[in-house]
Design a protein around this motif. Structure first.
Motif, short mmCIF file in Angstrom:
data_model
loop_
_atom_site.label_atom_id
_atom_site.label_comp_id
_atom_site.label_asym_id
_atom_site.label_seq_id
_atom_site.Cartn_x
_atom_site.Cartn_y
_atom_site.Cartn_z
N SER A 69 8.99 12.19 -9.19
CA SER A 69 9.01 10.76 -8.91
C SER A 69 9.18 10.41 -7.43
CB SER A 69 10.11 10.08 -9.73
OG SER A 69 10.13 8.69 -9.51
N PRO A 70 10.10 11.03 -6.67
CA PRO A 70 10.27 10.63 -5.26
C PRO A 70 9.03 10.81 -4.41
CG PRO A 70 12.17 11.89 -6.02
CD PRO A 70 11.14 11.99 -7.09
N ILE A 71 8.32 11.92 -4.55
CA ILE A 71 7.13 12.14 -3.72
C ILE A 71 6.02 11.16 -4.11
CG2 ILE A 71 6.28 13.96 -5.26
CD1 ILE A 71 5.76 13.79 -1.46
N LEU A 72 5.91 10.83 -5.40
CA LEU A 72 4.91 9.85 -5.81
C LEU A 72 5.24 8.47 -5.24
CD1 LEU A 72 4.35 10.81 -9.57
CD2 LEU A 72 2.98 11.45 -7.57
N ALA A 73 6.52 8.11 -5.23
CA ALA A 73 6.92 6.83 -4.65
C ALA A 73 6.61 6.79 -3.16
CB ALA A 73 8.42 6.60 -4.90
N ASN A 74 6.83 7.91 -2.49
CA ASN A 74 6.53 7.96 -1.05
C ASN A 74 5.03 7.82 -0.78
OD1 ASN A 74 8.64 7.97 0.70
ND2 ASN A 74 8.83 10.17 0.86
N VAL A 75 4.23 8.45 -1.62
CA VAL A 75 2.77 8.32 -1.47
C VAL A 75 2.36 6.86 -1.66
CG1 VAL A 75 0.55 8.92 -2.50
CG2 VAL A 75 2.28 10.70 -2.15
N PHE A 76 2.90 6.21 -2.66
CA PHE A 76 2.56 4.82 -2.94
C PHE A 76 2.92 3.93 -1.75
CE2 PHE A 76 3.03 0.63 -4.89
CZ PHE A 76 1.92 0.57 -5.71
N LEU A 77 4.14 4.07 -1.22
CA LEU A 77 4.57 3.23 -0.11
C LEU A 77 3.87 3.61 1.20
CD1 LEU A 77 8.39 2.69 -0.67
CD2 LEU A 77 6.55 1.01 -0.77
N HIS A 78 3.41 4.84 1.30
CA HIS A 78 2.67 5.24 2.49
C HIS A 78 1.41 4.39 2.64
CE1 HIS A 78 0.70 7.71 5.51
NE2 HIS A 78 -0.34 7.86 4.71
N TYR A 79 0.71 4.18 1.54
CA TYR A 79 -0.52 3.39 1.59
C TYR A 79 -0.24 1.88 1.54
CZ TYR A 79 -3.27 7.62 0.92
OH TYR A 79 -3.86 8.85 1.09
N VAL A 80 0.76 1.49 0.76
CA VAL A 80 1.01 0.06 0.58
C VAL A 80 1.75 -0.54 1.78
CG1 VAL A 80 2.29 -1.63 -0.81
CG2 VAL A 80 1.00 0.19 -1.93
N PHE A 81 2.70 0.20 2.34
CA PHE A 81 3.54 -0.37 3.40
C PHE A 81 3.36 0.32 4.75
CE2 PHE A 81 7.52 -0.24 5.85
CZ PHE A 81 7.66 -1.59 6.13
N ASP A 82 3.51 1.64 4.81
CA ASP A 82 3.57 2.33 6.10
C ASP A 82 2.32 2.12 6.94
OD1 ASP A 82 5.95 3.16 5.10
OD2 ASP A 82 5.45 5.29 4.96
N LEU A 83 1.16 2.43 6.37
CA LEU A 83 -0.09 2.29 7.11
C LEU A 83 -0.35 0.83 7.48
CD1 LEU A 83 -2.43 4.75 5.16
CD2 LEU A 83 -1.25 5.15 7.34
N TRP A 84 0.02 -0.07 6.55
CA TRP A 84 -0.20 -1.49 6.79
C TRP A 84 0.67 -2.01 7.94
CZ3 TRP A 84 3.35 -5.50 6.36
CH2 TRP A 84 2.83 -6.79 6.52
N ILE A 85 1.99 -1.73 7.92
CA ILE A 85 2.88 -2.25 8.95
C ILE A 85 2.56 -1.63 10.30
CG2 ILE A 85 4.71 -0.55 8.60
CD1 ILE A 85 5.16 -4.28 9.48
N ASN A 86 2.10 -0.38 10.29
CA ASN A 86 1.75 0.27 11.55
C ASN A 86 0.56 -0.43 12.21
OD1 ASN A 86 2.47 2.36 13.36
ND2 ASN A 86 0.68 3.55 12.73
N GLN A 87 -0.42 -0.85 11.40
CA GLN A 87 -1.57 -1.58 11.93
C GLN A 87 -1.21 -3.03 12.27
OE1 GLN A 87 -4.69 -0.55 12.77
NE2 GLN A 87 -3.88 1.52 12.42
N TRP A 88 -0.35 -3.62 11.43
CA TRP A 88 0.01 -5.03 11.63
C TRP A 88 0.71 -5.22 12.96
CZ3 TRP A 88 3.85 -8.42 12.66
CH2 TRP A 88 3.63 -9.76 12.31
N ARG A 89 1.65 -4.34 13.29
CA ARG A 89 2.39 -4.54 14.54
C ARG A 89 1.52 -4.28 15.77
NH1 ARG A 89 6.80 0.45 14.67
NH2 ARG A 89 5.34 2.19 14.46
N LYS A 90 0.50 -3.42 15.63
CA LYS A 90 -0.42 -3.19 16.75
C LYS A 90 -1.32 -4.40 16.99
CE LYS A 90 -0.67 1.84 16.18
NZ LYS A 90 -1.56 2.99 15.83
N ARG A 91 -1.70 -5.09 15.91
CA ARG A 91 -2.64 -6.20 16.02
C ARG A 91 -1.95 -7.53 16.33
NH1 ARG A 91 -6.26 -4.89 10.60
NH2 ARG A 91 -7.25 -2.96 11.37
#
Length: 356
Positions: free
Chosen positions: A125-147
């Motif tokens: 469960s923990p690694i699956l949750a991390n994968v989910f948040l990697h795409y839903v939050f991490d990549l998004w916030i990283n692009q959002w703050r740059k733009r």
């Protein structure tokens, strides 16, 4: 409210452990540096260090303290499988993970499955949750703050609990609204009571002092209450971390229950058990500037133990005066002591080693 926990068979645990190891090797190359939860060589203290280093050093004036409501129970499995298929080409592994997701819960003789979420308590469960948040939050916030950010923007995430720091209030509020829309797209929402936007940081503290306003609000992250303070000598800004009062009271309540259950045990046996509990608690909470909470914890545990000893004796207070209790404490209970280095020192050491 008692949440259901998945208890897998031994065979399932072995296979899940193997799959988790494979997924970690794949996704450790993809996960971003500000993600700390459930990753090898990345403890909660590493996340706390990163936050404690960034807030005083960077131009942070606003903090978005966010928590996703019922995250592990609300994960959209369809999206999760799509995310996994981005990096995993073996259909057999995908089918195996889907079977674990759909395992459901058995209560008494009734089986149920909500059709969403990951099985809490399972190895995978923990690694699956991390994968989910990697795409839903991490990549998004990283692009959002740059733009969208002209000023500084820091991010620290541990599992579904994350903190975002901003230089400008307008960017903080814009991010909060965009984040709500982003999470809603994937079937998630921010916890209304645990998500706050507050003025916080060196500049915010100085601004409030000049305007004669109240000190900055505090926020909690990974069991610690973070607040703005100043050094005694030169009145420079310092980030203070104290053990959360809720966590302290919750731990003391659990110890009280256990002491009641152990009321007929030998004194030495109870003393050794309490010593192990205190050592474990200090091992996490003994950070710089938190000595007051550590001392308070040991004192309260001593009072609970003394109350138990007096209750089990017919002489009560006469049998257990404080002089005798102090000798017992000196023999068994560890004394409060700062065990962790300053976050700036440990974070810089990790930077030098390339571990961040």
């Amino acid at each position: 409210m008692r949440l259901p926990v998945t208890v897998a068979s031994l065979e399932d645990k072995i296979v899940q452990h193997a799959v988790r190891s494979v997924l970690q090797c794949i996704y450790e190359e993809d996960f971003l540096g500000f993600s700390y939860g459930f990753r090898p060589n990345r403890s909660p203290h590493n996340a706390l260090d990163a936050l404690a280093y960034a807030i005083p050093e960077q131009r942070v004036g606003w903090i978005l303290d966010a928590d996703i409501k019922g995250f592990f129970d609300e994960i959209d499995r369809t999206w999760l499988v799509k995310f996994l298929e981005h990096r995993i080409g073996d259909k057999r592994m995908i089918r195996l993970i889907q079977k674990w997701l759909a395992a459901g819960i058995i209560e008494d003789t009734d089986w149920s499955d909500t059709g969403k979420g990951t099985p809490q308590g399972s190895v995978i469960s923990p690694i699956l949750a991390n994968v989910f948040l990697h795409y839903v939050f991490d990549l998004w916030i990283n692009q959002w703050r740059k733009r969208h950010c002209r000023g500084k923007c820091i991010v620290v995430r541990y599992a579904d609990d994350f903190v975002i720091g901003f230089e400008h209030e307008s960017e903080a509020r814009a991010c909060l609204e965009s984040l709500k829309e982003r999470l809603q797209k994937f079937g998630l929402e921010l916890h209304p009571e645990k998500t706050r936007l507050l003025e916080f940081g060196r500049r915010a503290s100085d601004r409030r002092d000049r305007e004669g306003r109240e000190p900055c609000e505090t926020f909690e992250f990974l069991g610690f209450t973070h607040s703005c303070g100043k050094t005694r000598k030169n009145k420079r800004f310092v980030l203070l971390r104290r053990t959360s009062r809720k966590r302290l009271n919750r731990t003391l309540a659990a110890i009280k229950v256990q002491l009641h259950r152990r009321r007929h045990d030998r004194v030495g046996e109870t003393g050794r058990w309490l010593a192990s509990v205190i050592r474990g608690w200090l091992g996490y909470h003994a950070v710089p500037d938190n000595y007051t909470r550590l001392d308070q914890f040991v004192i309260e545990v001593t009072k609970l133990w003394l109350h138990q000893l007096r209750r089990r004796s017919q002489k009560g207070r006469a049998a257990w005066p404080w002089e005798r209790m102090n000798r017992l404490v000196a023999r068994y209970l560890p004394q409060p002591k700062i065990l962790h280095p300053y976050p700036k020192d440990r974070f810089r050491a990790r930077l030098a080693a390339g571990a961040v």
